[in-house]
Design a protein around this motif. Structure first.
Motif, mmCIF file in Angstrom:
data_model
loop_
_atom_site.group_PDB
_atom_site.id
_atom_site.type_symbol
_atom_site.label_atom_id
_atom_site.label_comp_id
_atom_site.label_asym_id
_atom_site.label_seq_id
_atom_site.Cartn_x
_atom_site.Cartn_y
_atom_site.Cartn_z
ATOM 1 N N TRP A 15 0.838 -1.198 0.000
ATOM 2 C CA TRP A 15 0.000 0.000 0.000
ATOM 3 C C TRP A 15 0.877 1.254 0.000
ATOM 4 C CZ3 TRP A 15 -5.459 1.064 0.939
ATOM 5 C CH2 TRP A 15 -6.275 -0.042 0.716
ATOM 6 N N GLU A 16 1.904 1.219 0.814
ATOM 7 C CA GLU A 16 2.807 2.373 0.886
ATOM 8 C C GLU A 16 3.508 2.599 -0.449
ATOM 9 O OE1 GLU A 16 6.583 4.025 3.550
ATOM 10 O OE2 GLU A 16 5.706 2.067 3.969
ATOM 11 N N GLN A 17 3.955 1.519 -1.068
ATOM 12 C CA GLN A 17 4.628 1.635 -2.362
ATOM 13 C C GLN A 17 3.686 2.176 -3.434
ATOM 14 O OE1 GLN A 17 5.941 -2.394 -2.863
ATOM 15 N NE2 GLN A 17 7.643 -2.198 -1.407
ATOM 16 N N ALA A 18 2.394 1.850 -3.322
ATOM 17 C CA ALA A 18 1.403 2.331 -4.284
ATOM 18 C C ALA A 18 0.857 3.706 -3.904
ATOM 19 C CB ALA A 18 0.257 1.330 -4.384
ATOM 20 N N ASP A 19 1.342 4.262 -2.784
ATOM 21 C CA ASP A 19 0.916 5.584 -2.300
ATOM 22 C C ASP A 19 -0.594 5.622 -2.080
ATOM 23 O OD1 ASP A 19 1.407 8.164 -1.429
ATOM 24 O OD2 ASP A 19 1.100 9.052 -3.409
ATOM 25 N N LEU A 20 -1.113 4.566 -1.430
ATOM 26 C CA LEU A 20 -2.538 4.464 -1.147
ATOM 27 C C LEU A 20 -2.808 4.755 0.324
ATOM 28 C CD1 LEU A 20 -3.371 1.163 -3.066
ATOM 29 C CD2 LEU A 20 -4.004 3.493 -3.753
ATOM 30 N N THR A 21 -3.983 5.281 0.608
ATOM 31 C CA THR A 21 -4.420 5.465 1.986
ATOM 32 C C THR A 21 -5.664 4.623 2.245
ATOM 33 O OG1 THR A 21 -5.743 7.406 1.392
ATOM 34 C CG2 THR A 21 -3.488 7.793 2.168
#
Length: 257
Positions: A15-21
């Motif tokens: 999720w962090e790598q995809a810049d998702l919240t």
């Protein structure tokens, strides 16, 4: 023995790598009065920095609960049916807001629940309806907006953003209790796997990530294992992509349109 959190941590890294919240919320059901368990729930909420949407049963709710909640910014009261009374016949799943009574009586109970809690909690009450046992007939749901509700909350990922015109659906997605077995903590490895699968579906666009991800608890029946797992899970989600979601206020709460 501590569960293996590694599968979840790997997913959170993705999720962090995809810049998702991840919009994240917490709902706790069946509040009536102030208990040591409620005080523990409040403390954990404050420690995590994640408010709890406290689903209060209107008919038996005590004034002392409203007095306690008034001093606790971590607790957000919402409407939990009317009396948490099962009207389903023997052999059917428990329900208070399915069509086991005349529709007029069912809608009257929902109205009464909103009125009583509005009188107890005032502007602190959020316009969310939580049917007991997470069960409600669509014909009942269709009346909620007219009563003054803006959100209905049951369980499992929502199929559509709106449950009825003007009525948002915001569900819960994980309940850590083994209701059909020990009534203690369900297998923690399975719970972690469930969370990972739910997050993978959101990341892949197979589920609606605009719907806040909901963790459902029941403070009155928790043992220490349930408290510990819930706190650890929420802490990891908040340290990752989790962003607290809070049901919005509504100044016209309880006023029919």
């Amino acid at each position: 023995m501590s569960p293996d959190w590694q599968p979840l941590m790997i997913e959170l890294q993705r999720w962090e790598q995809a810049d998702l919240t991840l919009p994240l919320w917490w709902r706790d059901d069946d509040a009536i009065t102030v208990t040591p368990q409620l005080e523990k729930l409040t403390l954990i909420s404050v420690q995590l920095g994640l408010p709890v949407h406290l689903a209060v049963i209107p008919q038996p709710a005590e004034v002392s609960l409203a007095e306690y909640v008034s001093d606790q910014a971590a607790l957000i009261p919402v409407v939990h049916g009317w009396a948490h009374q099962n009207h389903a016949p023997i052999g059917e799943k428990k329900a208070e807001f399915r069509l086991h009574q005349p529709i007029e009586a069912i809608v009257s109970d929902a109205r009464a629940g909103l009125t009583r809690l509005r009188n107890l909690f005032g502007d602190q009450l959020r316009p969310m309806f939580v049917p007991p046992w997470n069960r409600i007939d669509p014909k009942v749901t269709a009346h909620l907006r007219g009563l003054g509700f803006r959100i209905v909350s049951t369980s499992t990922p929502r199929k559509t953003p709106l449950a009825a015109p003007g009525l948002e659906q915001v569900n819960t997605h994980l309940d850590p209790i083994d209701w059909r077995g020990t009534r203690g903590l369900a297998d923690p490895e399975e719970l972690i796997s469930q969370v990972v699968t739910l997050l993978q579906d959101r990341r892949a666009g197979l589920a609606d990530n605009a719907e806040a991800f909901g963790v459902l608890t029941h403070h009155l029946v928790h043992d220490q294992d349930i408290w510990t797992f819930t706190k650890d899970l929420l802490h990891r989600l908040l340290d990752g992509p989790g962003v607290p979601w809070i049901a919005p206020c509504n100044k016209t709460l309880g006023e029919p349109e």
